[in-house]
Design a protein around this motif. Structure first.
Motif, PDB file in Angstrom:
ATOM      1  N   GLY A  68       0.831  -1.199   0.000  1.00 17.44           N
ATOM      2  CA  GLY A  68       0.000   0.000   0.000  1.00 17.44           C
ATOM      3  C   GLY A  68       0.859   1.240   0.000  1.00 17.44           C
ATOM      4  N   HIS A  69       0.212   2.370   0.187  1.00 16.94           N
ATOM      5  CA  HIS A  69       0.904   3.653   0.275  1.00 16.94           C
ATOM      6  C   HIS A  69       0.505   4.298   1.593  1.00 16.94           C
ATOM      7  N   SER A  70       1.496   4.653   2.398  1.00 17.35           N
ATOM      8  CA  SER A  70       1.250   5.223   3.742  1.00 17.35           C
ATOM      9  C   SER A  70       0.327   4.287   4.537  1.00 17.35           C
ATOM     10  N   LEU A  71       0.743   3.051   4.593  1.00 20.85           N
ATOM     11  CA  LEU A  71      -0.074   2.022   5.237  1.00 20.85           C
ATOM     12  C   LEU A  71      -0.397   2.326   6.698  1.00 20.85           C
ATOM     13  N   TRP A  72       0.438   3.128   7.339  1.00 20.54           N
ATOM     14  CA  TRP A  72       0.171   3.429   8.753  1.00 20.54           C
ATOM     15  C   TRP A  72      -1.165   4.141   8.911  1.00 20.54           C
ATOM     16  N   HIS A  73      -1.562   4.961   7.922  1.00 20.55           N
ATOM     17  CA  HIS A  73      -2.872   5.617   7.998  1.00 20.55           C
ATOM     18  C   HIS A  73      -3.993   4.584   7.909  1.00 20.55           C
ATOM     19  N   ASP A  74      -3.840   3.636   6.982  1.00 20.49           N
ATOM     20  CA  ASP A  74      -4.869   2.606   6.810  1.00 20.49           C
ATOM     21  C   ASP A  74      -4.976   1.723   8.056  1.00 20.49           C
ATOM     22  N   LEU A  75      -3.844   1.251   8.554  1.00 20.18           N
ATOM     23  CA  LEU A  75      -3.857   0.400   9.743  1.00 20.18           C
ATOM     24  C   LEU A  75      -4.407   1.145  10.953  1.00 20.18           C
ATOM     25  N   SER A  76      -4.098   2.437  11.029  1.00 21.72           N
ATOM     26  CA  SER A  76      -4.564   3.240  12.154  1.00 21.72           C
ATOM     27  C   SER A  76      -6.087   3.372  12.165  1.00 21.72           C
ATOM     28  N   VAL A  77      -6.689   3.724  11.020  1.00 22.07           N
ATOM     29  CA  VAL A  77      -8.153   3.886  10.999  1.00 22.07           C
ATOM     30  C   VAL A  77      -8.862   2.544  11.122  1.00 22.07           C
ATOM     31  N   LEU A  78      -8.193   1.479  10.699  1.00 16.20           N
ATOM     32  CA  LEU A  78      -8.775   0.148  10.855  1.00 16.20           C
ATOM     33  C   LEU A  78      -8.627  -0.382  12.283  1.00 16.20           C
ATOM     34  N   GLY A  79      -7.672   0.190  13.041  1.00 13.77           N
ATOM     35  CA  GLY A  79      -7.413  -0.304  14.388  1.00 13.77           C
ATOM     36  C   GLY A  79      -6.805  -1.689  14.385  1.00 13.77           C
ATOM     37  N   ILE A  80      -5.992  -1.961  13.352  1.00 13.54           N
ATOM     38  CA  ILE A  80      -5.355  -3.269  13.204  1.00 13.54           C
ATOM     39  C   ILE A  80      -3.841  -3.078  13.172  1.00 13.54           C
ATOM     40  N   ALA A  81      -3.129  -3.875  13.941  1.00  8.84           N
ATOM     41  CA  ALA A  81      -1.663  -3.872  13.865  1.00  8.84           C
ATOM     42  C   ALA A  81      -1.240  -5.026  12.961  1.00  8.84           C
ATOM     43  N   HIS A  82      -0.152  -4.823  12.217  1.00 10.82           N
ATOM     44  CA  HIS A  82       0.333  -5.843  11.280  1.00 10.82           C
ATOM     45  C   HIS A  82       1.848  -5.917  11.414  1.00 10.82           C
ATOM     46  N   VAL A 120      15.189  -7.670   1.151  1.00 14.02           N
ATOM     47  CA  VAL A 120      14.596  -8.189   2.384  1.00 14.02           C
ATOM     48  C   VAL A 120      15.136  -9.584   2.702  1.00 14.02           C
ATOM     49  N   SER A 121      15.335 -10.408   1.657  1.00 16.16           N
ATOM     50  CA  SER A 121      15.749 -11.788   1.875  1.00 16.16           C
ATOM     51  C   SER A 121      17.131 -11.903   2.505  1.00 16.16           C
ATOM     52  N   VAL A 122      17.979 -10.866   2.318  1.00 16.32           N
ATOM     53  CA  VAL A 122      19.315 -10.915   2.925  1.00 16.32           C
ATOM     54  C   VAL A 122      19.424 -10.019   4.162  1.00 16.32           C
ATOM     55  N   GLY A 123      18.259  -9.577   4.662  1.00 22.70           N
ATOM     56  CA  GLY A 123      18.250  -8.827   5.911  1.00 22.70           C
ATOM     57  C   GLY A 123      18.384  -7.326   5.778  1.00 22.70           C
ATOM     58  N   ASN A 124      18.295  -6.800   4.554  1.00 22.95           N
ATOM     59  CA  ASN A 124      18.307  -5.346   4.370  1.00 22.95           C
ATOM     60  C   ASN A 124      16.871  -4.856   4.230  1.00 22.95           C
ATOM     61  N   TRP A 125      16.564  -3.748   4.878  1.00 23.47           N
ATOM     62  CA  TRP A 125      15.212  -3.186   4.771  1.00 23.47           C
ATOM     63  C   TRP A 125      15.302  -1.951   3.888  1.00 23.47           C
ATOM     64  N   PRO A 126      14.741  -1.993   2.666  1.00 22.56           N
ATOM     65  CA  PRO A 126      14.951  -0.913   1.701  1.00 22.56           C
ATOM     66  C   PRO A 126      13.986   0.260   1.838  1.00 22.56           C
ATOM     67  N   CYS A 127      13.420   0.411   3.014  1.00 21.73           N
ATOM     68  CA  CYS A 127      12.423   1.466   3.229  1.00 21.73           C
ATOM     69  C   CYS A 127      12.819   2.332   4.414  1.00 21.73           C
ATOM     70  N   SER A 128      12.347   3.568   4.383  1.00 25.25           N
ATOM     71  CA  SER A 128      12.471   4.388   5.580  1.00 25.25           C
ATOM     72  C   SER A 128      11.385   3.936   6.562  1.00 25.25           C
ATOM     73  N   LEU A 129      11.467   4.418   7.777  1.00 26.72           N
ATOM     74  CA  LEU A 129      10.501   4.001   8.797  1.00 26.72           C
ATOM     75  C   LEU A 129       9.261   4.878   8.745  1.00 26.72           C
ATOM     76  N   PRO A 130       8.114   4.317   9.092  1.00 25.77           N
ATOM     77  CA  PRO A 130       6.910   5.137   9.184  1.00 25.77           C
ATOM     78  C   PRO A 130       7.021   6.090  10.373  1.00 25.77           C
ATOM     79  N   PRO A 131       6.152   7.093  10.446  1.00 30.34           N
ATOM     80  CA  PRO A 131       6.218   8.018  11.595  1.00 30.34           C
ATOM     81  C   PRO A 131       6.127   7.260  12.920  1.00 30.34           C
ATOM     82  N   SER A 132       6.964   7.636  13.866  1.00 27.22           N
ATOM     83  CA  SER A 132       7.021   6.918  15.143  1.00 27.22           C
ATOM     84  C   SER A 132       5.708   7.012  15.909  1.00 27.22           C
ATOM     85  N   SER A 133       4.920   8.054  15.651  1.00 34.33           N
ATOM     86  CA  SER A 133       3.640   8.194  16.340  1.00 34.33           C
ATOM     87  C   SER A 133       2.641   7.104  15.930  1.00 34.33           C
ATOM     88  N   PHE A 134       2.968   6.357  14.866  1.00 36.38           N
ATOM     89  CA  PHE A 134       2.103   5.271  14.410  1.00 36.38           C
ATOM     90  C   PHE A 134       2.720   3.899  14.697  1.00 36.38           C
TER      91      PHE A 134
END
Length: 199
Positions: free
Chosen positions: A98-112, A180-194
């Motif tokens: 998704g895009h900005s998944l933290w917003h979607d997970l937040s309004v859904l009240g679901i942690a993933h 990801v398969s070799v342990g590198n995470w190619p993304c920045s982190l989502p906002p810490s408030s989420f």
């Protein structure tokens, strides 16, 4: 010691998710879930539903969402609890795109689990390609600059947004999963408030 290799998700383990929100509270500035869509790896719709409000809506944000009061107030619209459980059941054990998944997970009240998310808004190579290494680039901008395709031209539509995020992911899936398969995470982190949205 050799780094532990992680197997990439299979196509049937990948779903894309997007939500559309209305506003509640003073000025309608607090987001509340109004519609949610899930599509599979091929872009076929698994779920697309409006959601009955749990509070009085103060701003339907109709100019951007296209949502009218009648669409949420019909007695046939499923309750938030029912939709939340339905979404949770669908995404459990899956990798969600998704895009900005933290917003979607937040309004859904679901942690993933964070390791089972593929957020195109946080994918560093996309941000670098648009010379915005420290910013979340909007989905519309990503689609236009990276795929020369328009999205969100009219109203926000969660099925269209799910498919757009999925299309972006698929263009780089082998590179992304290779990292990801070799342990590198190619993304920045989502906002810490989420952080509550991630396991």
């Amino acid at each position: 010691m050799e780094p532990k290799l992680t197997l990439p998700p299979t196509r049937d383990q990948i779903l894309a998710l997007s939500c559309t929100n209305v506003g509640v509270g003073p000025g309608g500035t607090t987001a509340m879930l109004a519609r949610v869509a899930i599509v599979d790896y091929k872009g076929d719709v698994i779920l697309d539903t409006f959601v009955a409000p749990t509070m009085e809506v103060s701003d339907y944000r109709t100019t951007t969402t296209g949502i009218e009061p009648s669409q949420l107030l019909s007695p046939e619209i499923p309750s938030f609890d029912r939709v939340q459980q339905h979404v949770a059941d669908h995404i459990k054990g899956k990798t969600i795109v998704g895009h900005s998944l933290w917003h979607d997970l937040s309004v859904l009240g679901i942690a993933h689990p964070a390791v089972a998310t593929r957020d195109v808004g946080l994918y560093q190579p996309f941000k670098n390609a648009l010379r915005s290494p420290n910013q979340v680039v909007g989905l519309q901008t990503l689609m236009w600059h990276l795929m020369r395709r328009r999205c969100q031209d009219g109203h926000l539509h969660p099925v269209e947004n799910s498919r757009a995020a999925l299309d972006l992911y698929r263009t780089v899936a082998s590179e992304w999963e290779g990292e990801v398969s070799v342990g590198n995470w190619p993304c920045s982190l989502p906002p810490s408030s989420f952080s509550r949205c991630y396991l």
